[in-house]
Design an enzyme around this catalytic site. Structure first.
Site, PDB file in Angstrom:
ATOM      1  N   CYS A  13       0.821  -1.226   0.000  1.00  0.00           N
ATOM      2  CA  CYS A  13       0.000   0.000   0.000  1.00  0.00           C
ATOM      3  C   CYS A  13       0.848   1.267   0.000  1.00  0.00           C
ATOM      4  CB  CYS A  13      -0.949  -0.003   1.192  1.00  0.00           C
ATOM      5  SG  CYS A  13      -2.009  -1.447   1.173  1.00  0.00           S
ATOM      6  N   HIS A  60      -3.860   7.031   2.672  1.00  0.00           N
ATOM      7  CA  HIS A  60      -4.210   5.726   2.104  1.00  0.00           C
ATOM      8  C   HIS A  60      -5.556   5.304   2.689  1.00  0.00           C
ATOM      9  CE1 HIS A  60      -4.246   1.598   1.022  1.00  0.00           C
ATOM     10  NE2 HIS A  60      -3.910   1.145   2.224  1.00  0.00           N
ATOM     11  N   ASN A  63     -10.319  -0.812   0.094  1.00  0.00           N
ATOM     12  CA  ASN A  63      -8.874  -0.587   0.075  1.00  0.00           C
ATOM     13  C   ASN A  63      -8.318  -1.081  -1.269  1.00  0.00           C
ATOM     14  OD1 ASN A  63      -6.104  -0.721   0.380  1.00  0.00           O
ATOM     15  ND2 ASN A  63      -6.147  -1.685   2.402  1.00  0.00           N
TER      16      ASN A  63
HETATM   17  O1  UT7 Z   1      -3.625  -1.386   3.573  1.00  0.00           O
HETATM   18  C1  UT7 Z   1      -3.440  -1.974   4.822  1.00  0.00           C
HETATM   19  C2  UT7 Z   1      -4.338  -3.152   4.920  1.00  0.00           C
HETATM   20  N1  UT7 Z   1      -4.979  -3.540   6.107  1.00  0.00           N
HETATM   21  C3  UT7 Z   1      -5.451  -2.772   7.107  1.00  0.00           C
HETATM   22  O2  UT7 Z   1      -5.272  -1.617   7.195  1.00  0.00           O
HETATM   23  C4  UT7 Z   1      -6.237  -3.477   8.160  1.00  0.00           C
HETATM   24  C5  UT7 Z   1      -6.150  -2.827   9.512  1.00  0.00           C
HETATM   25  N2  UT7 Z   1      -7.077  -3.481  10.421  1.00  0.00           N
HETATM   26  C6  UT7 Z   1      -8.403  -3.264  10.347  1.00  0.00           C
HETATM   27  O3  UT7 Z   1      -8.872  -2.483   9.547  1.00  0.00           O
HETATM   28  C7  UT7 Z   1      -9.275  -3.961  11.358  1.00  0.00           C
HETATM   29  O4  UT7 Z   1      -8.465  -4.663  12.276  1.00  0.00           O
HETATM   30  C8  UT7 Z   1     -10.304  -4.957  10.700  1.00  0.00           C
HETATM   31  C9  UT7 Z   1     -11.368  -4.180   9.978  1.00  0.00           C
HETATM   32  C10 UT7 Z   1      -9.595  -5.897   9.783  1.00  0.00           C
HETATM   33  C11 UT7 Z   1     -10.979  -5.773  11.808  1.00  0.00           C
HETATM   34  O5  UT7 Z   1     -11.626  -4.914  12.731  1.00  0.00           O
HETATM   35  P1  UT7 Z   1     -11.394  -5.065  14.298  1.00  0.00           P
HETATM   36  O6  UT7 Z   1     -12.253  -4.077  14.939  1.00  0.00           O
HETATM   37  O7  UT7 Z   1      -9.896  -4.987  14.532  1.00  0.00           O
HETATM   38  O8  UT7 Z   1     -11.945  -6.518  14.567  1.00  0.00           O
HETATM   39  P2  UT7 Z   1     -11.198  -7.810  15.134  1.00  0.00           P
HETATM   40  O9  UT7 Z   1     -10.311  -8.411  14.098  1.00  0.00           O
HETATM   41  O10 UT7 Z   1     -10.615  -7.502  16.474  1.00  0.00           O
HETATM   42  O11 UT7 Z   1     -12.439  -8.778  15.317  1.00  0.00           O
HETATM   43  C12 UT7 Z   1     -13.507  -8.450  16.216  1.00  0.00           C
HETATM   44  C13 UT7 Z   1     -14.561  -9.516  16.045  1.00  0.00           C
HETATM   45  C14 UT7 Z   1     -14.013 -10.946  16.117  1.00  0.00           C
HETATM   46  O12 UT7 Z   1     -15.003 -11.752  16.735  1.00  0.00           O
HETATM   47  P3  UT7 Z   1     -14.908 -12.124  18.292  1.00  0.00           P
HETATM   48  O13 UT7 Z   1     -13.603 -12.871  18.437  1.00  0.00           O
HETATM   49  O14 UT7 Z   1     -14.932 -10.829  19.032  1.00  0.00           O
HETATM   50  O15 UT7 Z   1     -16.110 -12.977  18.503  1.00  0.00           O
HETATM   51  C15 UT7 Z   1     -13.872 -11.356  14.690  1.00  0.00           C
HETATM   52  O16 UT7 Z   1     -13.946 -12.749  14.500  1.00  0.00           O
HETATM   53  O17 UT7 Z   1     -15.164  -9.413  14.743  1.00  0.00           O
HETATM   54  C16 UT7 Z   1     -15.075 -10.666  14.070  1.00  0.00           C
HETATM   55  N3  UT7 Z   1     -14.936 -10.409  12.647  1.00  0.00           N
HETATM   56  C17 UT7 Z   1     -15.993 -10.244  11.836  1.00  0.00           C
HETATM   57  N4  UT7 Z   1     -17.321 -10.280  12.088  1.00  0.00           N
HETATM   58  C18 UT7 Z   1     -18.134 -10.064  11.045  1.00  0.00           C
HETATM   59  C19 UT7 Z   1     -13.797 -10.259  11.915  1.00  0.00           C
HETATM   60  N5  UT7 Z   1     -14.102 -10.014  10.641  1.00  0.00           N
HETATM   61  C20 UT7 Z   1     -15.468 -10.000  10.566  1.00  0.00           C
HETATM   62  C21 UT7 Z   1     -16.373  -9.772   9.520  1.00  0.00           C
HETATM   63  N6  UT7 Z   1     -17.695  -9.812   9.808  1.00  0.00           N
HETATM   64  N7  UT7 Z   1     -15.971  -9.515   8.258  1.00  0.00           N
END
Ligand code: UT7
Length: 345
Positions: free
Chosen positions: A113, A252, A282
C-alpha cells in the site's frame, strides 16, 4: 532544483460493484459490521479479462487527455502494484506499450500500500534533478485476484482500481518534504507468498492460502494510526511547517477508523481528510491516486494548497509527503486562506 506541477490526473474503476450485501452471501458477515468497523459500503471488482495493466492504461489515458500531452512526450512511467499481470514484464511496460509512449522508460514499484507514495516520491526526484521533464505514475491493483474469498477478516476490505498522475517540471509546486520508512521484521502483519518462495524438501512451495492476502488486522490497525500520524509530523518537520499548515489530508484508504484516528492524533479536522473508502474499499497502491484524481476534479485542492499525503501497508512500510499543489506551475498570489491565517501568512 525543479518544481513539479500536476499536469493531469486520471482514475478508473472496473464496472462490477460488489456490495456488502453481496459479501453477506459469501461469508459470515453483515453489512452493519463492515460499515461500523471499516466504513466500507461497496468495492469494485475487475472483470475476468481485466488486469492491473488494463485498468492502469485507462487511468493513464484519462490523465494524458486532461494534460493534453502526447504519449511520445512522456520520459518515464512508474507503475505501483502488488498485483501485476505477471512477475514480468512490469505493468508499467505493458501500459507504456498500450499508450504508445515510445520514448518512455518503464518499471514497477512493489511496496504494497506504500507503492504509490514510493513511486510518486521517486518521480518528483527525477524531475527535481532535471533528469526528466514528464513522469507518469500509475497505481493499479486487481486485489480481488489475491483475496481469500473465504476469509471474512480480509475479503470485506479490498477492491480493484487504478489512478494515474502525470507530473511535469515547472518553476513552482511539488514536494516540500517526505519520509519513507520500512520495518521488515513485522512482515507477518500483512503478506502474500508467491511462486518464488522457499521450497520444502519435496520441492513444494507455499500452500495456496498463503499465496493470498494474510493479515493480522488488529495489530496492523494499532500500528497504522501512530505510523501515519508520526510520518506526517516528520514530513512537516522536513518542510519546516506545522500541522496548522496542512490544507488537506490525503491518506491511504484502508479503514475509515484509521483515517479518523490519524486526523485526530494530528489535530487535523476530519473534514480536511479525503475519503473514498466507502465506495472503493482498500485498493492498495491505487487508493491515493484515485482519491487524488477525484478530489482534484471536485475542486478540493486550491493552487498552493499543502497536501499531507500518508500511507502504510505490507512490509511493513509507511511514509508521508507534504506536497505543494500546483497545476499551473506558477506560484499563486496568495496561499489558500485557512493555511495562510494558521501559519501567519
Ligand atoms: O492497507 C493496509 C491493509 N490492512 C489494514 O489496514 C487493516 C487494519 N485493520 C483493520 O482495519 C481492522 O483490524 C479490521 C477491519 C480488519 C478488523 O476490525 P477489528 O475491529 O480490529 O476486529 P477484530 O479483528 O478484532 O475482530 C472483532 C470480532 C471478532 O469476533 P470475536 O472474536 O470478538 O467474537 C472477529 O472474528 O469481529 C469478528 N470479525 C468479523 N465479524 C463479522 C472479523 N471479521 C469480521 C467480519 N464480519 N468480516
Amino acid at each position: 532544483m525543479n518544481g513539479t506541477r500536476i499536469a493531469g490526473l486520471g482514475h478508473y474503476l472496473p464496472e462490477r460493484v460488489l456490495s456488502n450485501a453481496d459479501i453477506e452471501r459469501m461469508v459470515d458477515t453483515s453489512d452493519q459490521w463492515i460499515r461500523d468497523r471499516t466504513g466500507i459500503e461497496q468495492r469494485h471488482v475487475a472483470a475476468p479479462h481485466e488486469t492491473s495493466s488494463s485498468l492502469g492504461y485507462r487511468a493513464a489515458l484519462m490523465a494524458l487527455e486532461q494534460a493534453r500531452v502526447n504519449p511520445e512526450d512522456i520520459d518515464l512511467i512508474i507503475g505501483a502494484t502488488t498485483t501485476p499481470d505477471g512477475l514480468f514484464p512490469s505493468a508499467a511496460s505493458l501500459i507504456q506499450d498500450r499508450l504508445g509512449a515510445v520514448n518512455a522508460g518503464a518499471y514497477d514499484v512493489n511496496a504494497a500500500c506504500m507503492g504509490f507514495l514510493s513511486a510518486f516520491s521517486a518521480a518528483t526526484q527525477y524531475i527535481a534533478t532535471g533528469a526528466y521533464q514528464r513522469v507518469l505514475v500509475v497505481g493499479t491493483e486487481v486485489l480481488s485476484r489475491i483475496v481469500n474469498w473465504q476469509d471474512r477478516g480480509t475479503c470485506v476490505l479490498f477492491g480493484d482500481g487504478a489512478g494515474a498522475v502525470l507530473l511535469e517540471a515547472a518553476p513552482y509546486g511539488g514536494p516540500l518534504g517526505f519520509v519513507l520508512h520500512s520495518d521488515g521484521s513485522r512482515k507477518l502483519y500483512l503478506y502474500a507468498e508467491g511462486p518464488c518462495g522457499p521450497r520444502d524438501a519435496e520441492g513444494n512451495g507455499a500452500p495456496p492460502h498463503l499465496c493470498m492476502i494474510n493479515m493480522d488486522g488488529p495489530a496492523l490497525f494499532k500500528f497504522a494510526v501512530n505510523a501515519m500520524a508520526n510520518a506526517v509530523r516528520e514530513a512537516l518537520g522536513k518542510s519546516q511547517l506545522s500541522v496548522a499548515d496542512v490544507d488537506v489530508l490525503l491518506p491511504h484508504q484502508a479503514n475509515l477508523r484509521i483515517i479518523q484516528g490519524t486526523a485526530k492524533s494530528l489535530g487535523i479536522p476530519e473534514d480536511k481528510a479525503v475519503v473514498t473508502i466507502h465506495r472503493y474499499g482498500n485498493t492498495s497502491s491505487a487508493s491515493i491516486p484515485i482519491a487524488m484524481s477525484e478530489a482534484a476534479r471536485a475542486g478540493r485542492f486550491e493552487e498552493g494548497a499543502r497536501i499531507a499525503i500518508c500511507s502504510f501497508g505490507g512490509g511493513l512500510a509507511w511514509g508521508s509527503m507534504i506536497y505543494e499543489w500546483s497545476t499551473t506551475g506558477v506560484a499563486p498570489e496568495r496561499r489558500p486562506v485557512a493555511a495562510a491565517s494558521a501559519s501567519g501568512g
